[in-house]
Write a protein that holds these residues in place. Structure first.
Motif, PDB file in Angstrom:
ATOM      1  N   LEU A   7       0.817  -1.209   0.000  1.00  0.00           N
ATOM      2  CA  LEU A   7       0.000   0.000   0.000  1.00  0.00           C
ATOM      3  C   LEU A   7       0.856   1.266   0.000  1.00  0.00           C
ATOM      4  N   LEU A   8       1.964   1.239   0.738  1.00  0.00           N
ATOM      5  CA  LEU A   8       2.838   2.404   0.786  1.00  0.00           C
ATOM      6  C   LEU A   8       3.548   2.650  -0.548  1.00  0.00           C
ATOM      7  N   LEU A   9       3.874   1.581  -1.251  1.00  0.00           N
ATOM      8  CA  LEU A   9       4.585   1.718  -2.519  1.00  0.00           C
ATOM      9  C   LEU A   9       3.657   1.832  -3.727  1.00  0.00           C
ATOM     10  N   LEU A  10       2.358   1.754  -3.508  1.00  0.00           N
ATOM     11  CA  LEU A  10       1.397   1.831  -4.597  1.00  0.00           C
ATOM     12  C   LEU A  10       1.519   3.104  -5.428  1.00  0.00           C
ATOM     13  N   PRO A  11       1.771   4.265  -4.812  1.00  0.00           N
ATOM     14  CA  PRO A  11       1.921   5.479  -5.646  1.00  0.00           C
ATOM     15  C   PRO A  11       3.118   5.418  -6.605  1.00  0.00           C
ATOM     16  N   LEU A  12       4.090   4.553  -6.331  1.00  0.00           N
ATOM     17  CA  LEU A  12       5.253   4.444  -7.206  1.00  0.00           C
ATOM     18  C   LEU A  12       5.060   3.461  -8.354  1.00  0.00           C
ATOM     19  N   ALA A  13       3.929   2.794  -8.398  1.00  0.00           N
ATOM     20  CA  ALA A  13       3.678   1.785  -9.434  1.00  0.00           C
ATOM     21  C   ALA A  13       3.817   2.351 -10.847  1.00  0.00           C
ATOM     22  N   PRO A  14       3.282   3.538 -11.155  1.00  0.00           N
ATOM     23  CA  PRO A  14       3.458   4.068 -12.516  1.00  0.00           C
ATOM     24  C   PRO A  14       4.938   4.302 -12.869  1.00  0.00           C
ATOM     25  N   VAL A  15       5.714   4.727 -11.893  1.00  0.00           N
ATOM     26  CA  VAL A  15       7.140   4.966 -12.133  1.00  0.00           C
ATOM     27  C   VAL A  15       7.855   3.643 -12.401  1.00  0.00           C
ATOM     28  N   ARG A  16       7.562   2.640 -11.616  1.00  0.00           N
ATOM     29  CA  ARG A  16       8.187   1.330 -11.820  1.00  0.00           C
ATOM     30  C   ARG A  16       7.778   0.738 -13.164  1.00  0.00           C
ATOM     31  N   GLY A  17       6.518   0.914 -13.524  1.00  0.00           N
ATOM     32  CA  GLY A  17       6.045   0.422 -14.823  1.00  0.00           C
ATOM     33  C   GLY A  17       6.728   1.136 -15.983  1.00  0.00           C
ATOM     34  N   THR A  18       6.885   2.438 -15.860  1.00  0.00           N
ATOM     35  CA  THR A  18       7.557   3.217 -16.898  1.00  0.00           C
ATOM     36  C   THR A  18       9.023   2.810 -17.013  1.00  0.00           C
ATOM     37  N   ALA A  19       9.678   2.599 -15.879  1.00  0.00           N
ATOM     38  CA  ALA A  19      11.077   2.169 -15.891  1.00  0.00           C
ATOM     39  C   ALA A  19      11.207   0.792 -16.536  1.00  0.00           C
ATOM     40  N   TRP A  20      10.274  -0.088 -16.276  1.00  0.00           N
ATOM     41  CA  TRP A  20      10.305  -1.429 -16.871  1.00  0.00           C
ATOM     42  C   TRP A  20      10.173  -1.340 -18.390  1.00  0.00           C
ATOM     43  N   ILE A  21       9.225  -0.523 -18.855  1.00  0.00           N
ATOM     44  CA  ILE A  21       9.014  -0.352 -20.297  1.00  0.00           C
ATOM     45  C   ILE A  21      10.254   0.264 -20.936  1.00  0.00           C
ATOM     46  N   ALA A  22      10.831   1.284 -20.298  1.00  0.00           N
ATOM     47  CA  ALA A  22      12.028   1.936 -20.836  1.00  0.00           C
ATOM     48  C   ALA A  22      13.182   0.950 -20.932  1.00  0.00           C
ATOM     49  N   ASP A  23      13.335   0.104 -19.934  1.00  0.00           N
ATOM     50  CA  ASP A  23      14.403  -0.887 -19.951  1.00  0.00           C
ATOM     51  C   ASP A  23      14.222  -1.867 -21.099  1.00  0.00           C
ATOM     52  N   HIS A  24      13.003  -2.323 -21.319  1.00  0.00           N
ATOM     53  CA  HIS A  24      12.748  -3.262 -22.410  1.00  0.00           C
ATOM     54  C   HIS A  24      12.939  -2.596 -23.777  1.00  0.00           C
ATOM     55  N   LEU A  25      12.545  -1.333 -23.906  1.00  0.00           N
ATOM     56  CA  LEU A  25      12.765  -0.618 -25.161  1.00  0.00           C
ATOM     57  C   LEU A  25      14.258  -0.447 -25.437  1.00  0.00           C
ATOM     58  N   LEU A  26      15.034  -0.153 -24.409  1.00  0.00           N
ATOM     59  CA  LEU A  26      16.479  -0.001 -24.555  1.00  0.00           C
ATOM     60  C   LEU A  26      17.120  -1.318 -24.985  1.00  0.00           C
ATOM     61  N   GLN A  27      16.713  -2.412 -24.374  1.00  0.00           N
ATOM     62  CA  GLN A  27      17.253  -3.719 -24.750  1.00  0.00           C
ATOM     63  C   GLN A  27      16.944  -4.051 -26.206  1.00  0.00           C
ATOM     64  N   GLU A  28      15.737  -3.774 -26.651  1.00  0.00           N
ATOM     65  CA  GLU A  28      15.355  -4.057 -28.031  1.00  0.00           C
ATOM     66  C   GLU A  28      16.111  -3.153 -29.006  1.00  0.00           C
ATOM     67  N   ALA A  29      16.276  -1.900 -28.653  1.00  0.00           N
ATOM     68  CA  ALA A  29      17.034  -0.982 -29.514  1.00  0.00           C
ATOM     69  C   ALA A  29      18.482  -1.439 -29.647  1.00  0.00           C
ATOM     70  N   ARG A  30      19.080  -1.870 -28.554  1.00  0.00           N
ATOM     71  CA  ARG A  30      20.453  -2.378 -28.615  1.00  0.00           C
ATOM     72  C   ARG A  30      20.536  -3.637 -29.463  1.00  0.00           C
ATOM     73  N   ARG A  31      19.557  -4.524 -29.316  1.00  0.00           N
ATOM     74  CA  ARG A  31      19.561  -5.755 -30.092  1.00  0.00           C
ATOM     75  C   ARG A  31      19.473  -5.443 -31.582  1.00  0.00           C
ATOM     76  N   GLN A  32      18.589  -4.522 -31.947  1.00  0.00           N
ATOM     77  CA  GLN A  32      18.428  -4.174 -33.355  1.00  0.00           C
ATOM     78  C   GLN A  32      19.644  -3.433 -33.900  1.00  0.00           C
ATOM     79  N   ALA A  33      20.238  -2.573 -33.083  1.00  0.00           N
ATOM     80  CA  ALA A  33      21.394  -1.797 -33.534  1.00  0.00           C
ATOM     81  C   ALA A  33      22.606  -2.683 -33.768  1.00  0.00           C
ATOM     82  N   HIS A  34      22.697  -3.788 -33.056  1.00  0.00           N
ATOM     83  CA  HIS A  34      23.852  -4.662 -33.185  1.00  0.00           C
ATOM     84  C   HIS A  34      23.565  -5.908 -34.023  1.00  0.00           C
TER      85      HIS A  34
END
Length: 92
Positions: A7-34
């Motif tokens: 319950l205390l960390l619930l307000p941070l859920a959007p931030v954690r979700g955004t960080a997760w998406i950004a991490d996956h996008l970065l991994q895919e961009a690196r895979r495609q670039a190489h």
């Protein structure tokens, strides 16, 4: 995770979700670039640009070296690629 901490960390859920998406996008961009096929396509485009005169010899040499280094590093970490190695084309 306990109920109270959840319950205390619930307000941070959007931030954690955004960080997760950004991490996956970065991994895919690196895979495609190489990806060896993408690097070889960039080498071919670079050679065309040199032939057309849109890139000078010094810029061509720098970018070609960078792309060939990417291919070499990729082949060392993943073994030989399934595609053929690009022919180094030198213009004099």
């Amino acid at each position: 995770m306990g109920l109270v901490s959840g319950l205390l960390l619930l307000p941070l859920a959007p931030v954690r979700g955004t960080a997760w998406i950004a991490d996956h996008l970065l991994q895919e961009a690196r895979r495609q670039a190489h990806d060896p096929r993408a690097v070889q396509a960039r080498l071919a485009a670079l050679n065309r640009a040199l032939d057309e005169g849109t890139v000078d010899e010094a810029a061509f040499e720098r970018e070609e070296e960078r792309l060939l280094t990417l291919l070499e590093r990729r082949s060392r970490t993943n073994g030989p690629t399934t595609t053929t190695n690009p022919a180094r084309r030198r213009h004099v």
